[in-house]
Design a protein around this motif. Structure first.
Motif, PDB file in Angstrom:
ATOM      1  N   LYS A 124       0.866  -1.187   0.000  1.00 34.40           N
ATOM      2  CA  LYS A 124       0.000   0.000   0.000  1.00 34.40           C
ATOM      3  C   LYS A 124       0.897   1.229   0.000  1.00 34.40           C
ATOM      4  CE  LYS A 124      -3.857   2.266   2.325  1.00 34.40           C
ATOM      5  NZ  LYS A 124      -4.797   2.234   3.496  1.00 34.40           N
ATOM      6  N   ASP A 126       2.449   5.019  -0.081  1.00 32.31           N
ATOM      7  CA  ASP A 126       2.264   6.337   0.520  1.00 32.31           C
ATOM      8  C   ASP A 126       2.163   7.341  -0.626  1.00 32.31           C
ATOM      9  OD1 ASP A 126       2.374   8.790   1.765  1.00 32.31           O
ATOM     10  OD2 ASP A 126       4.118   8.327   3.009  1.00 32.31           O
ATOM     11  N   HIS A 179      13.614  -3.789   7.684  1.00 29.29           N
ATOM     12  CA  HIS A 179      12.417  -3.161   8.252  1.00 29.29           C
ATOM     13  C   HIS A 179      11.602  -4.183   9.025  1.00 29.29           C
ATOM     14  CE1 HIS A 179      13.008   0.447   5.695  1.00 29.29           C
ATOM     15  NE2 HIS A 179      13.498  -0.432   4.849  1.00 29.29           N
ATOM     16  N   THR A 181       7.803  -5.639   9.898  1.00 31.94           N
ATOM     17  CA  THR A 181       6.571  -5.774   9.120  1.00 31.94           C
ATOM     18  C   THR A 181       5.452  -4.864   9.615  1.00 31.94           C
ATOM     19  OG1 THR A 181       5.927  -7.633  10.530  1.00 31.94           O
ATOM     20  CG2 THR A 181       7.079  -8.144   8.474  1.00 31.94           C
ATOM     21  N   ASP A 182       5.478  -4.485  10.889  1.00 30.78           N
ATOM     22  CA  ASP A 182       4.394  -3.661  11.428  1.00 30.78           C
ATOM     23  C   ASP A 182       4.703  -2.169  11.365  1.00 30.78           C
ATOM     24  OD1 ASP A 182       6.424  -3.769  13.299  1.00 30.78           O
ATOM     25  OD2 ASP A 182       5.093  -3.910  15.038  1.00 30.78           O
ATOM     26  N   LYS A 183       5.820  -1.801  10.729  1.00 32.99           N
ATOM     27  CA  LYS A 183       6.190  -0.394  10.601  1.00 32.99           C
ATOM     28  C   LYS A 183       6.210   0.010   9.125  1.00 32.99           C
ATOM     29  CE  LYS A 183       7.141   0.022  15.042  1.00 32.99           C
ATOM     30  NZ  LYS A 183       6.329   0.879  15.956  1.00 32.99           N
ATOM     31  N   PRO A 184       5.707   1.198   8.796  1.00 32.88           N
ATOM     32  CA  PRO A 184       5.747   1.633   7.399  1.00 32.88           C
ATOM     33  C   PRO A 184       7.158   1.980   6.953  1.00 32.88           C
ATOM     34  CG  PRO A 184       4.874   3.383   8.797  1.00 32.88           C
ATOM     35  CD  PRO A 184       5.023   2.172   9.671  1.00 32.88           C
ATOM     36  N   PHE A 192       5.852   2.975   1.823  1.00 40.82           N
ATOM     37  CA  PHE A 192       4.714   2.069   1.705  1.00 40.82           C
ATOM     38  C   PHE A 192       4.531   1.276   2.996  1.00 40.82           C
ATOM     39  CE2 PHE A 192       8.417  -0.297   0.128  1.00 40.82           C
ATOM     40  CZ  PHE A 192       8.335  -1.487   0.858  1.00 40.82           C
ATOM     41  N   LYS A 193       3.368   0.620   3.083  1.00 42.93           N
ATOM     42  CA  LYS A 193       3.108  -0.370   4.118  1.00 42.93           C
ATOM     43  C   LYS A 193       3.001  -1.719   3.423  1.00 42.93           C
ATOM     44  CE  LYS A 193       0.608   2.650   7.331  1.00 42.93           C
ATOM     45  NZ  LYS A 193      -0.693   2.885   8.026  1.00 42.93           N
ATOM     46  N   ILE A 194       3.422  -2.780   4.111  1.00 42.68           N
ATOM     47  CA  ILE A 194       3.405  -4.104   3.518  1.00 42.68           C
ATOM     48  C   ILE A 194       2.585  -5.063   4.383  1.00 42.68           C
ATOM     49  CG2 ILE A 194       5.524  -4.872   4.651  1.00 42.68           C
ATOM     50  CD1 ILE A 194       6.217  -6.360   2.015  1.00 42.68           C
ATOM     51  N   HIS A 195       1.845  -5.930   3.726  1.00 43.70           N
ATOM     52  CA  HIS A 195       1.103  -6.976   4.427  1.00 43.70           C
ATOM     53  C   HIS A 195       1.444  -8.316   3.779  1.00 43.70           C
ATOM     54  CE1 HIS A 195      -2.052  -9.236   6.415  1.00 43.70           C
ATOM     55  NE2 HIS A 195      -2.449  -9.679   5.233  1.00 43.70           N
TER      56      HIS A 195
END
Length: 234
Positions: A124, A126, A179, A181-184, A192-195
């Protein structure tokens, strides 16, 4: 060759003596065709029909209106075709379909694009960041809650999705960072954010990467491939 004529029997004997070359050629050709069919990226051609219904025809004195519309209908159709082919409509469609990102899987021999439920993760973006575009961004999972990012390239373009405009071109990028996983991710030209869709299962045998697209360039590319014609009736 005897007296200018081809000796068929002698020619056949020579060809038969080289049978193994023909067999090797056939095997190579069939093998190449199989590999191409199995690993080549599929290309699809899509056709659709659209009915243009002018609601104004249903009101008032329809008989007089329809007589006048006979002359206007061709122009109205041309106008609608122009709208359907417009760059702004193509770009808006790509935004709604979220064509901003493509995901890829890199195996030992081939790289292929993955779709839908095959995504190992979802990105997702930014929209406020000038994102690097048209360059592979590799994600390597290192634990259940950490991962690394790798990306490099020269003369890399950027795109700002909030402004819907191309940003500056970067002479060179060389990204290698870790990075949670729970930090953008909040880098200068990547945010971005990753899931992740699956839990961490150790070192993967395949590498996954994604590419962010310049939406304007992508829309122009699709616009050139879009062909719209009126249906002619005899």
């Amino acid at each position: 060759m005897i007296d200018g004529k081809i000796d068929i029997k002698q020619l056949a004997v020579k060809l038969i003596s080289k049978w193994h070359y023909f067999l090797i050629s056939v095997l190579l050709t069939v093998g190449a065709a199989y590999l191409y069919a199995k690993f080549a990226s599929p290309t699809y051609r899509i056709r659709a029909s659209i009915r243009l219904d002018n609601s104004a025809e249903k009101g008032g004195n329809s008989e007089k209106f329809l007589k006048g519309m006979e002359l206007l209908k061709p122009q109205l159709a041309e106008d609608e075709i122009g709208i359907l082919q417009s760059l702004s409509l193509v770009e808006s469609t790509l935004q709604k379909l979220d064509f901003r990102i493509s995901y890829f899987r890199k195996g030992n021999m081939f790289t292929e694009e993955v779709y839908g439920g095959s995504y190992p993760y979802v990105i997702k973006l930014d929209s406020t960041v000038d994102q690097i575009v048209n360059v592979p961004i590799t994600i390597v999972r290192t634990s259940d809650n950490t991962y690394s990012i790798k990306a490099s390239g020269e003369n890399v373009g950027t795109y700002n999705f909030k402004e819907d405009a191309a940003g500056p071109t970067l002479p060179k990028i060389d990204i290698y960072s870790s990075h949670f996983t729970d930090k953008p991710v909040a880098l200068e030209n990547l945010g971005f954010k990753i899931h992740f869709n699956t839990p961490f299962r150790g070192v993967a045998s395949e590498t996954y990467f994604f590419v962010i697209h310049d939406l304007g360039a992508l829309a122009r590319s699709y616009q050139t491939k879009l062909e719209i014609k009126g249906i002619t009736r005899g």
